[in-house]
Design a protein around this motif. Structure first.
Motif, PDB file in Angstrom:
ATOM      1  N   LEU A   1     -11.227   2.552  -2.033  1.00  0.00           N
ATOM      2  CA  LEU A   1     -10.030   1.849  -1.564  1.00  0.00           C
ATOM      3  C   LEU A   1     -10.360   0.970  -0.359  1.00  0.00           C
ATOM      4  O   LEU A   1      -9.697  -0.025  -0.106  1.00  0.00           O
ATOM      5  N   ALA A   2     -11.385   1.375   0.373  1.00  0.00           N
ATOM      6  CA  ALA A   2     -11.826   0.558   1.508  1.00  0.00           C
ATOM      7  C   ALA A   2     -12.857  -0.463   1.045  1.00  0.00           C
ATOM      8  O   ALA A   2     -13.578  -1.046   1.859  1.00  0.00           O
ATOM      9  N   SER A   3     -12.943  -0.649  -0.260  1.00  0.00           N
ATOM     10  CA  SER A   3     -13.842  -1.638  -0.867  1.00  0.00           C
ATOM     11  C   SER A   3     -15.322  -1.389  -0.586  1.00  0.00           C
ATOM     12  O   SER A   3     -16.122  -2.323  -0.589  1.00  0.00           O
ATOM     13  N   GLU A   4     -15.663  -0.148  -0.309  1.00  0.00           N
ATOM     14  CA  GLU A   4     -17.081   0.149  -0.129  1.00  0.00           C
ATOM     15  C   GLU A   4     -17.762   0.305  -1.481  1.00  0.00           C
ATOM     16  O   GLU A   4     -17.120   0.611  -2.481  1.00  0.00           O
TER      17      GLU A   4
ATOM     18  N   ARG B   1     -14.885  15.857  -2.588  1.00  0.00           N
ATOM     19  CA  ARG B   1     -15.786  14.703  -2.631  1.00  0.00           C
ATOM     20  C   ARG B   1     -15.200  13.558  -3.450  1.00  0.00           C
ATOM     21  O   ARG B   1     -15.386  12.387  -3.122  1.00  0.00           O
ATOM     22  N   ALA B   2     -14.528  13.898  -4.523  1.00  0.00           N
ATOM     23  CA  ALA B   2     -13.912  12.852  -5.346  1.00  0.00           C
ATOM     24  C   ALA B   2     -12.856  12.112  -4.531  1.00  0.00           C
ATOM     25  O   ALA B   2     -12.732  10.881  -4.610  1.00  0.00           O
ATOM     26  N   ALA B   3     -12.105  12.863  -3.729  1.00  0.00           N
ATOM     27  CA  ALA B   3     -11.090  12.233  -2.882  1.00  0.00           C
ATOM     28  C   ALA B   3     -11.748  11.282  -1.886  1.00  0.00           C
ATOM     29  O   ALA B   3     -11.303  10.143  -1.713  1.00  0.00           O
ATOM     30  N   HIS B   4     -12.807  11.750  -1.252  1.00  0.00           N
ATOM     31  CA  HIS B   4     -13.508  10.886  -0.296  1.00  0.00           C
ATOM     32  C   HIS B   4     -14.052   9.640  -0.989  1.00  0.00           C
ATOM     33  O   HIS B   4     -13.975   8.540  -0.463  1.00  0.00           O
ATOM     34  N   LEU B   5     -14.597   9.857  -2.171  1.00  0.00           N
ATOM     35  CA  LEU B   5     -15.158   8.728  -2.919  1.00  0.00           C
ATOM     36  C   LEU B   5     -14.078   7.688  -3.212  1.00  0.00           C
ATOM     37  O   LEU B   5     -14.281   6.486  -3.049  1.00  0.00           O
TER      38      LEU B   5
ATOM     39  N   TYR C   1      -6.202  11.921   4.915  1.00  0.00           N
ATOM     40  CA  TYR C   1      -6.151  10.467   5.054  1.00  0.00           C
ATOM     41  C   TYR C   1      -4.707   9.961   5.092  1.00  0.00           C
ATOM     42  O   TYR C   1      -4.466   8.755   5.055  1.00  0.00           O
ATOM     43  N   GLY C   2      -3.760  10.865   5.075  1.00  0.00           N
ATOM     44  CA  GLY C   2      -2.367  10.454   5.048  1.00  0.00           C
ATOM     45  C   GLY C   2      -1.899  10.040   3.658  1.00  0.00           C
ATOM     46  O   GLY C   2      -0.893   9.356   3.519  1.00  0.00           O
TER      47      GLY C   2
ATOM     48  N   ARG D   1       0.876  -1.173   0.000  1.00  0.00           N
ATOM     49  CA  ARG D   1       0.000   0.000   0.000  1.00  0.00           C
ATOM     50  C   ARG D   1       0.908   1.215   0.000  1.00  0.00           C
ATOM     51  O   ARG D   1       1.783   1.340   0.852  1.00  0.00           O
ATOM     52  N   SER D   2       0.695   2.115  -0.929  1.00  0.00           N
ATOM     53  CA  SER D   2       1.626   3.238  -1.053  1.00  0.00           C
ATOM     54  C   SER D   2       1.096   4.524  -0.430  1.00  0.00           C
ATOM     55  O   SER D   2       1.836   5.470  -0.221  1.00  0.00           O
ATOM     56  N   HIS D   3      -0.200   4.568  -0.178  1.00  0.00           N
ATOM     57  CA  HIS D   3      -0.834   5.809   0.296  1.00  0.00           C
ATOM     58  C   HIS D   3      -0.569   6.941  -0.694  1.00  0.00           C
ATOM     59  O   HIS D   3      -0.311   8.070  -0.301  1.00  0.00           O
ATOM     60  N   LEU D   4      -0.619   6.568  -1.945  1.00  0.00           N
ATOM     61  CA  LEU D   4      -0.361   7.502  -3.034  1.00  0.00           C
ATOM     62  C   LEU D   4      -1.547   7.468  -3.997  1.00  0.00           C
ATOM     63  O   LEU D   4      -2.114   6.406  -4.250  1.00  0.00           O
TER      64      LEU D   4
END
Lengths: 359, 359
Positions: free
Chosen positions: A333-336, A324-328, A116-117, A86-89
DNA sequence: CTGAAAGCGCTTACAG
DNA sequence: CTGAAAGCGCTTACAG
């Protein structure tokens, strides 16, 4: 978080044990200083809190945290990334960052992902398919966890390929296919523009519609034309012209409309900068915007209200779209399961349609 | 480089041996397929060419390269970064990316660093010292190889701290202390503005000078005032006012100048958007820019020539500054000695100083 | 509650 | 010319 010049050991010139080649503390540095195993340090520092199992005894945890803080420990993202895949990128592709609309959206993305880091890479593609492929490849080579496309072609062909690669992504600003996107409700925006012009009595209308591959232009135009149609006002095909999304594009498109001979009384331009170019051509033709011709733009960039003739425009929540796009994406990424979002635009009336009637 | 949808094995759904968790080929994948050791693959793929020692036999090298190409191998940057402590990453800090000047500079940086195989992170600091610290820390936590600051305070205090951390960096747009920077020759630019206004006969001048901590505003103002002084034209202190670098900043500053009572015949504004705000206030005061008051801006943003009254301005090579700053940083990373660069600006005369005299 | 080990995917001296 | 080993800095099941 340790901060530059905050008085941690890092800036004091003290040699840390088991530091990395750049002299930065490693997990091992903290472990040695605390007299525990690196795995214990890792467990403590990664523990998010909450009840149930503890990563270590209370005193050990506190000691480790204190030492990590003091030496200014920050985990090496290459090691973490290698270990966890996981790169957090996040990779972000936009047509052009000098377009203030995209820059504003990107700022929203960057701010939100940071909470979100995550860090983001942006790259321009100029809406060029070859560049889209090249830049996507570069971004994927960096092992980003996900991508945000601000430059989607409405057909979504390229995105199908990206989806085939298994990279999670969302779209912003433009929709395409069935992919999750955060956009302005562009159809509604087009309708607002039409209703405004119609309410002012305009019946002789034209549309500068943007690029044919961008859903923004397509939907804004469709909303505008639908509202005209509903009001029984026809807009001939020759009065709906495509254009680039910049000032020069507006100049070209308006020139083509004027070349037809007849001058429309109202013009809807799907982008503010394009509208500015269109207004320039009208002015050069001896027409006074707001009196002879009404012009409505789209987005409400900061400049719109500062122009000599204030530009009536449909305000789109650009920054909010980015957030909002970032949150989406984070939820993807959390598979929601995620659904596309359409944010509501607002008409902002100014002198370009109201003339002397100061607002 | 393998490209999305180019027909490599990656997209064909074939399971690769020893792929990473995401199914991507690793060095081991290529090694197994080629029947050699991973170290041989690494040597071959990293060999830059040139005479002397070869990384492997000709046939082996070719086979390895062919296989790497076919499976779409791209090295995992986390593994490479961990092993070599080089990330091929650059952090860029700017006041605001929605400022087209900074966005243009950043595009130059991004393009140029990409040619070296580097990627960039950008972040806004809003010229806020706390944000500068926070963002620098975030960027350093990512283990960037170097940084480019577009938001330097002229005193350079914070940069001294960053230098103390051992991170190589260069400045762009604004100079500070003795740190290597790529800027416009702002003193010359200010002089060009002054000489233009003086040559048109203006003797009653004012300056909207930007933020006091930015070398851009400082140097442009200094160059302007020096040229006025050389021509025997005095500019009272009360006619040199600081301002933010945006449109609203120009409105405020111009309002303060007009509040003085007397209207100057020529105004130099150190930033185009600030100039647009200033022109708005002049217009609201019933003055015609280009006839009653001459206005000169700075940078020549694309919009400057598209305004109803074209803005006379000093063109700075924004994109080029970004490109050069990137090259300068690359040379610093190669431990070369580097010197600051001052790029030459050009005056672009338009209607805001020439009035009806169409150019 | 804590330690020890394995291993992520690379690179790089070192052998042979 | 090529292989084998060590190790970069982490995380994570697994013991004890």
């Amino acid at each position: 978080m340790a901060v530059v010049g905050d008085g941690t050991d890092r800036t004091s010139g003290v040699e840390l044990p088991f530091a990395d080649p750049a002299g930065r503390p490693t997990l091992r540095t903290v472990a040695e200083l605390a007299g525990v195993h690196v795995s214990t340090v890792s467990r403590v520092l990664n523990h998010v809190g909450g009840p149930g199992v503890r990563p270590a005894s209370r005193t050990t945890s506190e000691r480790i945290r204190r030492i990590a803080e003091r030496v200014g420990y920050s985990p090496n993202p290459h090691a973490t990334g290698l270990r966890t895949s996981r790169s957090h990128l996040v990779g972000v592709l936009v047509p052009r960052l000098v377009d203030i609309v995209l820059a504003t959206i990107y700022e929203g993305i960057e701010e939100a992902t940071a909470t979100y880091g995550f860090s983001t890479f942006v790259a321009n593609t100029g809406d060029d398919p070859a560049a889209q492929r090249r830049r996507t490849e570069m971004v994927l080579a960096r092992r980003v966890d996900g991508m945000i496309f601000g430059d989607a072609y409405v057909d979504g062909g390229f995105l199908d390929e990206v989806a085939g690669r298994g990279v999670p992504f969302v779209l912003v600003s433009r929709r395409a296919g069935a992919y999750p996107s955060v956009t302005c409700d562009d159809v509604l925006g087009g309708r607002l523009a039409a209703e405004h012009l119609l309410s002012l009595g305009h019946r002789d209308l034209a549309v500068i519609a943007g690029e044919p591959y961008a859903s923004t232009g397509i939907d804004r135009t469709a909303g505008f034309l639908a509202a005209c149609d509903a009001a029984g006002v026809g807009v001939p095909d020759s009065r709906v012209v495509h254009s680039r999304f910049d000032t020069e594009g507006g100049r070209e498109a308006m020139s083509r409309i004027l070349a037809d001979g007849a001058v429309p009384t109202g013009v809807f331009v799907v982008n503010d900068f394009t509208a500015i170019g269109a207004m320039g051509v009208l002015r050069d033709a001896g027409l006074v915007v707001g009196r002879d011709v009404a012009v409505v733009g789209f987005n409400d960039v900061p400049l719109a209200g500062s122009l000599p003739v204030g530009l009536t425009t449909v305000r789109s929540p650009m920054h909010e779209m980015g957030v909002r796009a970032a949150h989406l994406l984070m939820r993807r990424l959390a598979s929601e399961e995620v659904a596309s979002e359409r944010l509501v635009p607002v008409l902002v009336p100014r002198a370009s349609t109201l003339g002397d009637r100061r607002v």
